[in-house]
Enzyme design. Sequence first.
Site, PDB file in Angstrom:
ATOM      1  N   ASN A 105       0.847  -1.182   0.000  1.00  0.00           N
ATOM      2  CA  ASN A 105       0.000   0.000   0.000  1.00  0.00           C
ATOM      3  C   ASN A 105       0.882   1.230   0.000  1.00  0.00           C
ATOM      4  O   ASN A 105       1.966   1.241   0.602  1.00  0.00           O
ATOM      5  CB  ASN A 105      -0.906   0.006   1.242  1.00  0.00           C
ATOM      6  CG  ASN A 105      -1.879   1.174   1.222  1.00  0.00           C
ATOM      7  OD1 ASN A 105      -2.312   1.621   0.148  1.00  0.00           O
ATOM      8  ND2 ASN A 105      -2.210   1.696   2.391  1.00  0.00           N
ATOM      9  N   HIS A 107       1.038   5.157   1.177  1.00  0.00           N
ATOM     10  CA  HIS A 107       0.334   6.018   2.132  1.00  0.00           C
ATOM     11  C   HIS A 107       0.997   7.391   2.170  1.00  0.00           C
ATOM     12  O   HIS A 107       2.231   7.474   2.315  1.00  0.00           O
ATOM     13  CB  HIS A 107       0.330   5.384   3.530  1.00  0.00           C
ATOM     14  CG  HIS A 107      -0.471   6.154   4.524  1.00  0.00           C
ATOM     15  ND1 HIS A 107      -1.850   6.155   4.537  1.00  0.00           N
ATOM     16  CD2 HIS A 107      -0.080   6.984   5.523  1.00  0.00           C
ATOM     17  CE1 HIS A 107      -2.265   6.944   5.508  1.00  0.00           C
ATOM     18  NE2 HIS A 107      -1.219   7.455   6.125  1.00  0.00           N
ATOM     19  N   SER A 134       4.991   6.741   2.441  1.00  0.00           N
ATOM     20  CA  SER A 134       5.431   5.413   2.875  1.00  0.00           C
ATOM     21  C   SER A 134       4.873   4.326   1.962  1.00  0.00           C
ATOM     22  O   SER A 134       3.732   4.438   1.494  1.00  0.00           O
ATOM     23  CB  SER A 134       4.927   5.128   4.301  1.00  0.00           C
ATOM     24  OG  SER A 134       5.325   6.160   5.199  1.00  0.00           O
ATOM     25  N   ASP A 143      -2.783   0.533   8.231  1.00  0.00           N
ATOM     26  CA  ASP A 143      -1.514   1.194   7.865  1.00  0.00           C
ATOM     27  C   ASP A 143      -0.394   0.918   8.858  1.00  0.00           C
ATOM     28  O   ASP A 143       0.546   1.709   8.984  1.00  0.00           O
ATOM     29  CB  ASP A 143      -1.725   2.719   7.734  1.00  0.00           C
ATOM     30  CG  ASP A 143      -2.690   3.053   6.597  1.00  0.00           C
ATOM     31  OD1 ASP A 143      -3.458   4.023   6.746  1.00  0.00           O
ATOM     32  OD2 ASP A 143      -2.692   2.320   5.590  1.00  0.00           O
TER      33      ASP A 143
HETATM   34  C1  GRF Z   1      -2.364   8.670  -2.819  1.00  0.00           C
HETATM   35  O1  GRF Z   1      -1.762   9.731  -2.081  1.00  0.00           O
HETATM   36  C2  GRF Z   1      -2.442   7.446  -1.971  1.00  0.00           C
HETATM   37  O2  GRF Z   1      -1.343   7.265  -1.111  1.00  0.00           O
HETATM   38  C3  GRF Z   1      -3.659   7.750  -1.162  1.00  0.00           C
HETATM   39  O3  GRF Z   1      -4.579   8.273  -2.090  1.00  0.00           O
HETATM   40  C4  GRF Z   1      -3.832   8.953  -3.084  1.00  0.00           C
HETATM   41  C5  GRF Z   1      -4.251   8.389  -4.406  1.00  0.00           C
HETATM   42  O4  GRF Z   1      -4.008   9.349  -5.356  1.00  0.00           O
HETATM   43  N1  GRF Z   1      -4.170   6.546  -0.521  1.00  0.00           N
HETATM   44  P1  GRF Z   1      -4.183   8.965  -6.913  1.00  0.00           P
HETATM   45  O5  GRF Z   1      -5.545   8.310  -7.039  1.00  0.00           O
HETATM   46  O6  GRF Z   1      -3.061   8.022  -7.242  1.00  0.00           O
HETATM   47  O7  GRF Z   1      -4.064  10.283  -7.617  1.00  0.00           O
END
Ligand code: GRF
Length: 196
Positions: A105, A107, A134, A143
Amino acid sequence: MDVVVLISGTGSNLRALLEAARHADYPARIVAIGADRDADGLALGEEFGIPTFIVPFDRGMDREAWGAELIAAIDPFRPELVVLSGLMRLVPGNVIDRYAPMLLNTHPAYLPEFPGAHGVRDALAAGVSQTGASIIIVDRSVDGGPIVVQERVAIQADDTEATLHERIKPVERRLLIDTVRAIATNTINLKEFSQP
Ligand code: GRF
C-alpha cells in the site's frame, strides 16, 4: 513480474507506474487495474491497453464477501504482486491471507505517523513541519504493516491539504516505481519484511 493495481480515485500514482512500466527495461508490468467503484483512474486501462475490473463495495456489504469477489477478480491475472494505490477501502483478512506479503500500500504520510484515510489532513492539522510518504506491506492493522520504504516531505506554512498532497504524491510515485523494480529484481524480498 506481473502486477495488479487497485485504485479508488484518479490513479495519478498508478499512471506514474504505468509510464515507468512502458520502458522495455522495467522488470514489471501492470496486467490489470481494479477498483471498488467506477474510479476515474480506470480510464488508464483504455489508455494503456490494460484490462480493468470493478468489484463494487455496496453499503452494508459483508467485507469478507467483498474480499472473496475481489480475489475472484484478481486471481485470473495471476499477479506476483498486488499494489493498493489509492484504494480507499480496508482490504479484509481473506485478501491479506491470499496475497500478503506480496501486497503493498502507498500512504501519504511518514508511518506510523498519521495512519488512516486522512493522513495528509491530519499532518497539516497537527502543525508539524514535515510529513512524508510510505510504502508498506498490508496487514490486518490500519496502515501498521511493515514499512518497506519511506521518505520525509516538508510541510510549508501556506500549505493546504491539496497542495501538500500534490507535493507528497511525486514522492510516493518515485518510491512506488523504485520499490516495484526492487521487488521484481529480487533486490527487496518482501517475505523477509513480513517476519517479526
Ligand atoms: C495517494 O496519495 C495514496 O497514497 C492515497 O490516495 C492517493 C491516491 O491518489 N491513498 P491517486 O488516485 O493516485 O491520484
